[in-house]
Design an enzyme around this catalytic site. Structure first.
Site, short mmCIF file in Angstrom:
data_model
loop_
_atom_site.label_atom_id
_atom_site.label_comp_id
_atom_site.label_asym_id
_atom_site.label_seq_id
_atom_site.Cartn_x
_atom_site.Cartn_y
_atom_site.Cartn_z
N THR A 192 -5.59 5.16 -13.48
CA THR A 192 -6.94 5.68 -13.23
C THR A 192 -7.21 6.92 -14.08
O THR A 192 -8.35 7.34 -14.19
CB THR A 192 -7.12 6.07 -11.75
OG1 THR A 192 -6.12 7.03 -11.39
CG2 THR A 192 -7.02 4.86 -10.83
N GLY A 208 0.58 4.80 -8.10
CA GLY A 208 1.50 3.91 -7.39
C GLY A 208 2.38 4.60 -6.37
O GLY A 208 3.29 3.97 -5.83
N GLY A 209 2.10 5.86 -6.08
CA GLY A 209 2.90 6.59 -5.09
C GLY A 209 2.83 6.00 -3.70
O GLY A 209 3.67 6.30 -2.85
N GLU A 210 1.87 5.13 -3.46
CA GLU A 210 1.75 4.47 -2.16
C GLU A 210 2.35 3.05 -2.19
O GLU A 210 2.16 2.26 -1.28
CB GLU A 210 0.28 4.39 -1.73
CG GLU A 210 -0.25 5.66 -1.09
CD GLU A 210 -0.28 6.84 -2.05
OE1 GLU A 210 -0.69 6.65 -3.20
OE2 GLU A 210 0.12 7.95 -1.65
N ASP A 339 2.31 13.93 2.45
CA ASP A 339 1.49 13.62 1.28
C ASP A 339 0.72 14.85 0.80
O ASP A 339 -0.36 14.73 0.23
CB ASP A 339 0.52 12.46 1.55
CG ASP A 339 -0.11 11.92 0.27
OD1 ASP A 339 0.49 12.11 -0.81
OD2 ASP A 339 -1.21 11.34 0.34
N ASP A 341 0.98 16.59 -1.75
CA ASP A 341 1.68 16.62 -3.03
C ASP A 341 0.90 17.41 -4.08
O ASP A 341 -0.05 18.11 -3.76
CB ASP A 341 1.98 15.18 -3.50
CG ASP A 341 0.73 14.34 -3.63
OD1 ASP A 341 -0.30 14.71 -3.05
OD2 ASP A 341 0.77 13.32 -4.32
#
Lengths: 568, 197
Positions: A192, A208-210, A339, A341
């Protein structure tokens, strides 16, 4: 797992090729609409000098230091009340807009959700060309089909796509010159961010952290898309030093013994530990180093499966630009289970160290609500600011029933870039106040599917709000703060005219006095203004431009407008 | 879901044969699907989902997960065993290009809609399923899906009967069963803006 991945990768090459053929690429290159308006080559010298370039906006965050401070002052605190729309361009896609308009000698490049690009005449809003990326069948993303813009270099425009490709377009026509795979979308990788181009390299990270990815930053050759280097944001040894306190000295209530037992049982979790990088790095041209922040560990809320500090998640990281080799890092929250972060792009400034000496520094606006100030040399923390949002019950551990803590998981400062007025020694950040409960549930890695390890739940009965905060980075003190009725996501711009521009979810786009936060001008765009503004000059006139397309994450009203403003 | 053993047997036979005939056009390979999902877009039973007009990526992932065992269903699991990745993508593309039906489900009353909207504020359904719940790529369309299937799916995620998306399990555990009932009614009654469907 490795065997399965290899098999999938081979199969996916065939299948994706088939799928791409099934979706027609609708490039619509039109003849340049304005006589004499031809997209220009962008030299490295232009990119290096962007901070002093009044005519252009060449980087997603203004210049390589990412100050988002535009040097033009035709529009200023004295006359901004006369600002009005010069033109409005409507895109085909009415969905979340996070694009930073890029402007090169009268040509503007903007993007929409689903990875589409438009080239526009920056003086009139007239379309020059459109590129519709033919997305493959597999796209995996958590928080909207967003795109934050393009990078420009020489005769090309660079786009990173939702199906995890890096695409180079011909700046004159919008036709594709080359395309490279960045990651496998079936394993949770997506793009993104706007790429960053520097010295012939195109830099991109990954979302893609999820989804249990292993994050990275990659450098590609700007000429042909060949991969030059990869830095894994999760090292093979991600355990770290078993830090018990966060960057501000607060206890994170880790059960270190339980983590050590888990480590002995299941080993280092680095292969699925997340650590996305989806905002631009800052580039220190003097030292040839880049600075970026790394996102959350996977799964977000369940730390039981990922023992250790989870390096380099939730960290500021610096690399050597030429080789991609690690230089230094600073972790804000070890073993994050909230989260909270690091996502807002770092900004290079000259700031006072603890002895009062002015040194090269790098600052980051955290989801925690602090602005962190670091020594650029070794990434060490010099100071952190007063909190810009309410902090309550930190760091209570998530529970199955849900534990209330402030800030909520969107921050503080979300991905929204900050801006810096170097003349005032101030950084401006937009914040969210969203009370949430943090819930934990444990489940094994689901092969590229959403992997939260629980849920963050907005408490519907509690009031939400936002704010714009000016922080003195030499002291960490708040200079001024303006509260807004809704949480703020999108970005902000400051100019040499002493003005700060920021949009809101309710459609308001406002100009503030950089010195005191007084509202100088307001416009309602009719849809959420949740994108970073840019500024540029054409024909001696300064413009301010912003996208009003709403936002998925805070579910603000969707739209499809790019709006450029100028004086009478 | 109650489908007779005889029907199951004939379905399985048809698909095994289809799998054997590789050159068979996708229309013919898709034919057995109609036994449950409907000859003309409308499923035979309300607990069976609409797949006409559903996203290709989502349909592919479900077939993949039935084959791997990540998602389980007495009918779909054996059917998916006969499919290779290319077959799955082709079938998924075929159905994604069909027209989503209007099941004539009524819009939810205001109090139900308000409850569903609050649930969305709490857990952010539209973050993946898009602003009108129209879905995209690997995220399924929920707007206008059958109410019974929606409710059962959300409950199945919640009680871990459906195990192929633990993220959904987490989110469904963060809201109540009453919220889920409201969401199902609300989503079933949604039409896409500017579309009769």
């Amino acid at each position: 797992m490795i065997a399965i991945r290899s098999a999938l990768a081979i199969a996916s090459a065939v299948a994706l090729a088939g799928a791409a053929a099934a979706q027609e690429v609708k490039q619509a290159p039109k003849a340049a609409a304005a006589p004499g308006l031809t997209p220009s080559n962008v030299t490295q010298q232009m990119l290096d000098g962007a901070a002093n370039d009044r005519n252009n906006f060449l980087h997603t965050n203004g210049d390589y230091t990412q100050k988002r401070f535009h040097p033009a002052n035709q529009i200023n605190a004295g006359n901004v009340r006369r600002l009005h729309p010069a033109w409005i361009f409507q895109t085909e896609v009415k969905e979340s807009m996070e694009t930073s308009p890029i402007v090169v000698n009268g040509v503007m490049y903007v993007t929409t959700s689903f990875s589409q690009v438009y080239a526009l005449n920056a003086a009139t809003g007239e379309q020059l060309w459109q590129y519709k990326h033919p997305l493959g069948p597999i796209t995996t993303y958590c928080c909207g089909p967003n795109n934050r813009g393009v990078a420009v270099y020489e005769d090309k425009v660079y786009l990173a796509t939702l199906d995890a490709k890096l695409v180079a377009l011909d700046a004159k026509t919008g036709s594709k010159v080359w395309q490279s795979d960045v990651g496998d979308p079936e394993l949770g990788y997506s793009e993104t961010m706007a790429p960053t181009v520097v010295k012939g390299k195109v830099l991109v990270g990954t979302n893609g952290g999820e989804y249990g990815i292993r994050g990275f930053v990659k450098a590609y050759d700007a000429k042909d898309g060949k991969l030059l280097w990869t830095f894994n944001t999760i090292p093979d040894n991600s355990v770290g030093v078993w830090a018990e306190k966060d960057a501000t000295g607060r206890d994170m209530h880790r059960n270190i013994q339980a983590e050590k037992d888990q480590l002995a049982k299941t080993g280092d979790p680095y292969k699925t530990l997340g650590g996305g990088v989806w905002q631009n790095p800052a580039v220190d041209l003097a030292t040839n180093r880049i600075y970026f922040v790394v996102g959350n560990p996977s799964p977000d809320l369940d730390g039981s499966l990922r023992p250790g500090d989870n390096l380099y998640t939730d960290s500021l990281v610096s690399l050597d630009l030429e080789t991609g080799r690690y230089v230094c890092h600073f972790q804000y929250i070890a073993h994050d289970v909230w989260d909270l972060d690091a996502v807002s792009p770092p900004v290079l400034v000259d700031a006072r160290d603890k002895t009062g000496k002015v040194i090269p520094a790098v600052i980051h606006g955290g989801k925690t609500g602090h602005v962190y100030v670091h020594d650029r040399k070794d990434c060490s923390l010099i100071r952190f600011s007063d909190p810009m949002v309410k902090q309550e019950n930190m760091w209570v551990l998530p529970t199955p029933e849900g534990a209330r803590m402030l800030p909520g998981a969107n921050g503080g400062v979300e991905w929204s870039p900050m801006t810096v007025n170097p003349q005032l020694g101030v950084t401006y950040a937009i914040n969210l106040h969203q009370p949430m409960t943090y819930h934990v549930q444990s489940s094994p890695y689901p092969n590229g599917k959403l992997w939260l390890g629980g849920a963050f739940k907005v408490i519907p009965t509690e009031e939400q709000s936002g704010n714009i905060t000016a922080v003195d980075y030499n002291t960490g003190k708040i200079r001024w703060q303006v509260k807004t009725p809704q949480p703020m996501i999108g970005g902000i711009l400051s100019t040499a005219g002493g003005v700060v521009f920021a949009g809101e979810a309710n459609g308001r786009f406002r100009a503030y006095d950089a010195n005191n936060g007084n509202v100088l001008w307001s416009f309602n765009a009719g849809a959420g203004v949740n994108a970073p503004p840019s500024s540029y000059m054409v024909g001696g006139k300064q413009y301010i431009v912003v996208a009003a397309g709403g936002n998925v994450q805070i579910d603000s009203k969707r739209g499809n407008n790019i709006i450029a403003f100028t004086l009478d | 879901m109650t489908v007779s053993a005889a029907l199951m047997g004939s379905l399985l036979g048809a698909v095994v044969l289809a799998g054997a005939a590789l050159a068979e056009p996708v229309e013919e390979r898709a034919q057995p699907c109609a036994a449950c999902h409907g000859e003309n877009s409308i499923p035979q039973q309300k607990t069976v989902p609409v797949i006409w007009g559903q996203g290709q990526g989502y349909l592919y992932l479900q077939l993949r997960d039935y084959k791997s065992g990540a998602r389980k269903n007495d009918i779909m699991t054996p059917l998916a065993q006969t499919l290779e990745r290319d077959d799955m993508l082709a079938l998924a593309l075929y159905f994604s290009q069909k027209r989503w039906p209007n099941l004539q489900q009524p819009p939810a009353p205001p109090d139900v809609a308000a409850r569903a909207t609050r649930a969305n504020v709490a857990i952010g359904c539209t973050g993946c399923h898009q602003g009108q719940y129209q879905g995209e790529g690997t995220q399924p369309r929920l707007a206008g899906q059958t109410r019974e299937y929606l409710q059962q799916s959300m409950l199945d995620f919640r009680n871990r009967t459906r195990g192929n998306n633990p993220g959904m399990t987490d989110l469904m555990l963060a809201i109540s069963e009453d919220d889920i009932a409201a969401c199902a009614e609300y989503l079933a009654g949604l039409r896409l803006e500017g579309s009769p469907r």
